[in-house]
Design a protein around this motif. Structure first.
Motif, mmCIF file in Angstrom:
data_model
loop_
_atom_site.group_PDB
_atom_site.id
_atom_site.type_symbol
_atom_site.label_atom_id
_atom_site.label_comp_id
_atom_site.label_asym_id
_atom_site.label_seq_id
_atom_site.Cartn_x
_atom_site.Cartn_y
_atom_site.Cartn_z
ATOM 1 N N VAL A 193 9.089 22.551 22.647
ATOM 2 C CA VAL A 193 9.241 21.394 22.303
ATOM 3 C C VAL A 193 9.885 20.577 23.651
ATOM 4 C CG1 VAL A 193 11.069 19.848 21.059
ATOM 5 C CG2 VAL A 193 10.066 21.906 19.879
ATOM 6 N N PRO A 194 10.407 21.098 24.300
ATOM 7 C CA PRO A 194 10.617 20.191 25.799
ATOM 8 C C PRO A 194 9.445 20.085 26.740
ATOM 9 C CG PRO A 194 12.514 22.173 25.481
ATOM 10 C CD PRO A 194 11.378 22.265 24.445
ATOM 11 N N ARG A 195 8.596 21.067 26.534
ATOM 12 C CA ARG A 195 7.155 20.796 27.276
ATOM 13 C C ARG A 195 6.666 19.735 26.514
ATOM 14 N NH1 ARG A 195 3.902 19.662 29.817
ATOM 15 N NH2 ARG A 195 2.276 20.652 30.623
ATOM 16 N N ILE A 196 6.755 19.439 25.663
ATOM 17 C CA ILE A 196 5.822 18.110 24.795
ATOM 18 C C ILE A 196 6.436 16.915 25.612
ATOM 19 C CG2 ILE A 196 5.778 16.991 22.803
ATOM 20 C CD1 ILE A 196 5.990 19.454 21.337
ATOM 21 N N LEU A 197 7.642 16.801 25.740
ATOM 22 C CA LEU A 197 8.245 15.596 26.477
ATOM 23 C C LEU A 197 7.766 15.608 27.952
ATOM 24 C CD1 LEU A 197 11.756 15.726 24.838
ATOM 25 C CD2 LEU A 197 9.725 14.146 24.273
ATOM 26 N N ASP A 198 7.282 16.700 28.600
ATOM 27 C CA ASP A 198 6.873 16.658 29.981
ATOM 28 C C ASP A 198 5.329 16.138 29.794
ATOM 29 O OD1 ASP A 198 9.268 17.142 30.874
ATOM 30 O OD2 ASP A 198 8.820 19.456 30.811
ATOM 31 N N MET A 199 4.690 16.110 28.846
ATOM 32 C CA MET A 199 3.068 15.895 29.018
ATOM 33 C C MET A 199 3.065 14.376 29.174
ATOM 34 S SD MET A 199 2.184 18.583 25.976
ATOM 35 C CE MET A 199 0.354 17.975 25.855
ATOM 36 N N VAL A 200 1.905 14.133 30.006
ATOM 37 C CA VAL A 200 1.325 12.649 30.238
ATOM 38 C C VAL A 200 0.837 12.122 28.820
ATOM 39 C CG1 VAL A 200 -0.300 11.428 31.364
ATOM 40 C CG2 VAL A 200 0.649 13.149 32.418
ATOM 41 N N VAL A 237 17.629 14.632 24.391
ATOM 42 C CA VAL A 237 17.819 13.294 24.709
ATOM 43 C C VAL A 237 17.630 13.024 26.192
ATOM 44 C CG1 VAL A 237 19.892 11.320 25.090
ATOM 45 C CG2 VAL A 237 19.761 12.932 23.136
ATOM 46 N N ASP A 238 17.859 13.783 27.270
ATOM 47 C CA ASP A 238 17.583 13.934 28.399
ATOM 48 C C ASP A 238 15.839 13.692 28.594
ATOM 49 O OD1 ASP A 238 20.034 13.861 29.387
ATOM 50 O OD2 ASP A 238 19.922 16.015 29.751
ATOM 51 N N GLY A 239 15.295 14.367 27.777
ATOM 52 C CA GLY A 239 13.822 14.551 27.844
ATOM 53 C C GLY A 239 13.209 13.312 27.473
ATOM 54 N N CYS A 240 13.767 12.966 26.362
ATOM 55 C CA CYS A 240 13.154 11.427 25.605
ATOM 56 C C CYS A 240 13.409 10.248 26.613
ATOM 57 C CB CYS A 240 13.797 11.121 24.272
ATOM 58 S SG CYS A 240 13.474 12.504 22.890
ATOM 59 N N ALA A 258 10.731 7.265 18.583
ATOM 60 C CA ALA A 258 11.348 7.871 17.376
ATOM 61 C C ALA A 258 12.337 8.761 17.229
ATOM 62 C CB ALA A 258 10.092 8.096 16.483
ATOM 63 N N LEU A 259 12.136 9.985 18.084
ATOM 64 C CA LEU A 259 12.885 10.841 18.342
ATOM 65 C C LEU A 259 14.334 10.452 18.815
ATOM 66 C CD1 LEU A 259 13.734 14.064 18.035
ATOM 67 C CD2 LEU A 259 12.626 14.363 20.095
ATOM 68 N N LEU A 260 14.339 9.761 19.870
ATOM 69 C CA LEU A 260 15.759 9.270 20.375
ATOM 70 C C LEU A 260 16.315 8.366 19.605
ATOM 71 C CD1 LEU A 260 17.363 9.305 23.412
ATOM 72 C CD2 LEU A 260 16.024 7.257 23.805
#
Length: 915
Positions: A193-200, A237-240, A258-260
């Motif tokens: 899941v955190p990896r998703i927030l790193d994707m372009v 939160v940090d990732g978003c 939406a997640l944030l």
């Protein structure tokens, strides 16, 4: 002893024979496409036999790649079997991964993955982990074959891959009605899941617009997992926040936003990220900026935002173009000034940023806010505000003068219309002088077909013909080296039918030169040509193809020393005197012109050129049939432009349709010279007894070369572009206005078709297409070819019936006016407005169009009031429409010019059928 050795040798021979038969059985099964038999047959092979089989499998794979489409079903079956067999025969992890993930074999992977796992079942876990990691690094394989890679990871116990492809595959696999349960049960969820927030690019499954209560809504599921402790909420939160700050397409930011929002940052989290929220408010797409603006407003409301931070944030937001954000920021500033009037000296200069907003309502709101707190500032700040007021619309000058006294306005000077310089025609450079230079040109137009210009295409084609005629051997050797890896290249004698369905531009000529095209294919293409097309664009592609097939048939022969149709100008046109010289050279050499080449040359010759009359006389004196045809063509005062009929709703079309492509039809006028003397592929230009609707049902082919078919007849080109332009209005098609530049620079008169094409382009759905239309509008005006009354009335009909949206037209008009062409823009809007103002129901977006019109009139000083304006301006209320109508009326009454009157030309009426 000798008997023992003999028995051992015999046993070895028997074993080798048995193993050889086992290899043969495997290869036979693979060739037959029996993938289900492969795992069992592999188990009978030892390491050496697998190595032997692998060499045969590689050879078979190469062979299968070259099979024609006629063997497609067989090819698929064999490739499936090859994938499984090769996976089991490779001993190295890198080679096995490369084989399993090969593009040709991976296309049919989903039906073979369980067989692959079967043949790899006895491999070492470390080896399996190596294969898994290598497959995960291949995006298409990791996504499409996620379950295969996942199973290899599970069997090997290796680290979970976090590549983009693997994460994409994972999101597809877990998304469903049991999304929450799947994520909760998957031990890899906290890692991926955190990896998703790193994707372009955010995975598609996470960007679906579904209800937050839907079981497939990822933000809702992740929020619940964070509440349960399965996921770390603070990290999410940090990732978003980090993802939103990086920016990108709105589609990719939909999920983290939406997640944030669902995670609801705490007051401490909001205060601790003030700089982040300010960055989003300044640069992020509108939805993200609005969210950040809301958080910052909340911080300001509880005193957690300093005046300096509010000023910095406001300066950035007020510079944005979104009116909703600007209005919200002015509301926030109003609240803060009401609480702390002493902050006026720091905040009012920021409010003045809104003086330059294109919306005069926003300008007025900002000006009134400044006026309310002006007594709170010193003289230095007052002078700064007075200078900023110089950019206000003329509608607010009176109030600005009351506040600051007289201010200098740039538009107090005499108005001067600004139009772009008239494009100068460019001569086409002479063909390449050497074979080496020619090969460079050919590489450009062959391998860069999408980017090569028509000018480059024509120059390379003519150079190819010339050098093939003069020195075919040198040219052939150079082409063989430069195009050794071309898709159509093969061994000598390899005559696979690469060009059965298309010429692929100059490639068909190059392949013919190298002996890679069957003579029967060239003969059939020339004799039969393309099958009849249901639309004009298919017919245009057929013309381009006919030229190429003719060149392919005659390349390197004495019958084609050079091209008659090679253009002399970048538009595709040919000077009459140049074509006369070329025909004279053909006559002197005793060569009869190639039919298609001559026909295309006649269509390209400039009839309006100063040398046309003398060229006609000289052509007649040549004493050849080709010369006489040129003379007749130059003296015949005819256009190829088709007649237009525009149908309204209910008149021959389905009631309620909004597609212009369904409602205009083209009728080709009869021209006997074209029908009787031109090759068959051109004869549709000579007239038809049937009418064809404008909608196309084909893949657009060599459209870059369409304008070059008739560069001397702008109206004809415009009529051909209408179906394409219609697609940009009523369908989500991009790039539909690509031909507008050619239309602006073409020769010939400007009539109904050109103005209808321009009207449709101005109403295109996408901004880039409208920009092309604006450029064409300004170039036509600069050339003196624009009839603003005709264009305005054509637009009135299209807007009135709902084909063209007012908001899009307002955007195009605003862009045109901003270049300094206020007078030209008003001259188009003036005849358009009476129809819209007289509509029974208010036209949506009319207020925006009136705002642009008012701005134009205020700048250029036009006068005269369109019918219906007063009635709208006198309505009760303070709506944007009423306000802008009043503003326009005031500006017109202050002007001195009159609305342009009709010059007598005909126009396309949408309210009735017009031939």
């Amino acid at each position: 002893m000798s008997d023992g050795l003999g028995r051992t040798a015999l046993k070895a021979r028997l074993t080798a024979a048995r193993d050889g038969r086992a290899v043969d059985k495997l290869l036979t099964a693979v060739r037959a496409g029996r993938v289900q038999d492969v795992p069992g047959l592999l188990k009978e092979l030892g390491p050496d036999d697998r190595k032997t089989a692998l060499a045969e499998l590689k050879a078979l794979r190469t062979e299968v790649r070259g099979w024609s489409w006629s063997r497609w079903n067989e090819q698929v079956a064999v490739q499936k079997a090859l994938r499984v067999a090769g996976a089991g025969c490779h001993s190295g992890a890198a080679a096995a991964a490369a084989w399993i993930g090969g593009r040709d074999l991976n296309s049919w992977a989903r039906g073979t993955s369980h067989f692959v796992l079967d043949v790899l079942a006895d491999r070492d876990p470390a080896w399996l982990g190596d294969v898994a990691q290598r497959l995960a690094e291949r995006p298409a394989v990791a996504e499409g074959e996620y379950r295969l890679v996942r199973e290899l990871v599970t069997r090997s116990g290796c680290a979970v891959p976090t590549t983009d492809g693997y994460v994409l595959g994972w999101t597809v696999a877990v998304t469903g009605r049991r999304l929450l349960e799947e994520l909760r049960a998957d031990p890899h969820t906290p890692l991926l899941v955190p990896r998703i927030l790193d994707m372009v690019e955010t995975p598609d499954r996470l960007t679906w617009s579904v209800d937050p209560e839907a079981p497939t809504h990822w933000p809702t599921a992740l929020t619940k997992l964070a509440a349960e402790g399965v996921l770390d909420r603070a990290s999410l939160v940090d990732g978003c926040v980090a993802r939103l700050l990086r920016g990108g397409r709105s589609r990719d930011l939909r999920f983290p936003l939406a997640l944030l929002q669902l995670l609801e940052p705490t007051p401490d989290e909001r205060r601790g990220r003030t700089a982040d929220w300010m960055g989003m408010a300044a640069d992020a797409p509108s939805p993200v900026a609005a969210y950040a603006q809301e958080i910052l407003a909340g911080l300001a409301g509880v005193g957690d935002l300093t005046t300096a931070e509010l000023a910095e944030m406001s300066g950035q937001v007020l510079f944005r173009t979104e009116k909703k954000l600007v209005r919200a920021q002015l509301t926030l500033l109003t609240k803060e000034l009401r609480k702390a009037p002493g902050a006026a000296a720091e905040l009012l200069p920021v409010v003045a940023e809104a003086f330059g907003n294109e919306d005069t309502g926003i300008q007025e709101r900002a000006l009134k806010l400044v006026g309310r707190y002006l007594p709170e500032v010193d003289e230095l700040v007052r002078e700064e505000l007075a200078c900023a007021a110089a950019v206000l619309s003329a509608a607010h000058r009176e109030l600005a003068t009351e506040l600051f006294g007289p201010t200098g306005h740039a538009d107090d000077l005499p108005y001067e219309e600004t139009l772009p310089p008239v494009p100068e025609p460019r001569r086409v450079a002479a063909p390449a002088a050497t074979v080496a230079e020619l090969v460079e040109d050919l590489v450009t137009v062959s391998r860069g077909r999408a980017d090569a210009t028509p000018e480059e295409f024509e120059r390379a084609l003519d150079g190819l013909v010339r050098h093939a005629h003069r020195n075919r051997e040198e040219l052939t050797a150079a082409v063989a080296g430069a195009f050794a890896d071309a898709w159509w290249a093969g061994e000598e004698g390899d005559l696979r039918d690469h060009f059965a369905h298309a010429t692929h531009g100059v490639d068909v000529v190059l392949a013919t030169l190298m002996g890679r095209v069957r003579p029967s294919r060239i003969h059939d293409a020339r004799v039969r040509g393309r099958s009849p097309s249901s639309c004009v664009h298919g017919a245009l592609d057929a013309v381009v193809d006919a030229r190429l097939w003719e060149v392919a048939a005659l390349i390197g022969t004495d019958r084609l020393p050079f091209l008659l149709a090679a253009p002399t100008w970048h538009t595709g046109a040919i000077e009459p005197s140049v074509l006369l010289d070329r025909l004279r050279a053909y006559r002197d050499a005793g060569i009869e012109p190639a039919p298609t080449d001559l026909a295309q040359a006649l269509l390209r010759v400039r009839k309006g050129d100063p040398s046309a009359t003398a060229a006609a006389v000289g052509a007649s004196a040549l004493g050849t049939r080709a010369g006489q045809r040129l003379a007749d063509w130059l003296t015949a005062d005819v256009s190829l432009s088709p007649g237009l009929r525009f149908l309204t709703r209910g008149l021959g079309v389905k009631e309620g349709t909004g597609s212009p492509a369904d409602r205009f039809v083209l009728r080709i006028r009869e021209r006997r010279a074209v029908r009787e003397e031109f090759p068959p592929v051109f004869r549709w230009l000579g007239g038809t007894e049937t009418e064809a609707h404008g909608r196309c049902h084909h893949w657009i082919g060599e459209r870059r070369n369409w304008p070059g078919v008739v560069p001397d007849d702008r109206e004809t080109l415009a009529a051909w572009l209408l179906p394409v332009l219609a697609g940009g209005v009523d369908r989500d098609e991009r790039g539909t206005s690509w031909g507008m530049a050619a239309l602006a620079e073409a020769d010939g008169p400007v009539g109904a078709a050109t103005h209808l094409a321009l009207a449709l382009a101005l109403g295109s759905r996408h901004t880039e297409d409208r920009l092309n239309a604006v450029d064409t509008l300004l170039v036509l005006a600069a050339r003196g070819d624009l009839d603003p009354l005709r264009l305005g009335e054509t637009l009135a009909g299209l807007v009135g019936e709902g084909t063209v949206r007012t908001s899009r037209l307002a955007d195009a008009a605003r862009t045109a006016a901003a270049t300094g062409a206020y007078g030209t823009t008003w001259s188009v809007l003036a005849p358009l407005l009476p129809t819209l103002l007289a509509a029974e129901k208010p036209v949506r977006g009319l207020g925006e169009l009136l705002a642009v019109a008012a701005d134009c009139v205020e700048r250029c000083g036009a006068g005269g009031e369109p019918a219906g304006l007063a009635a709208v301006a006198d309505r009760r209320g303070s709506s944007h429409l009423v306000a802008q109508a009043g503003r326009l009326r005031k500006a017109l009454r202050a002007g001195s010019s009159n609305i342009p009157q009709r010059a007598g030309q005909e126009t396309i009426q949408v309210a009735e059928n017009v031939q």
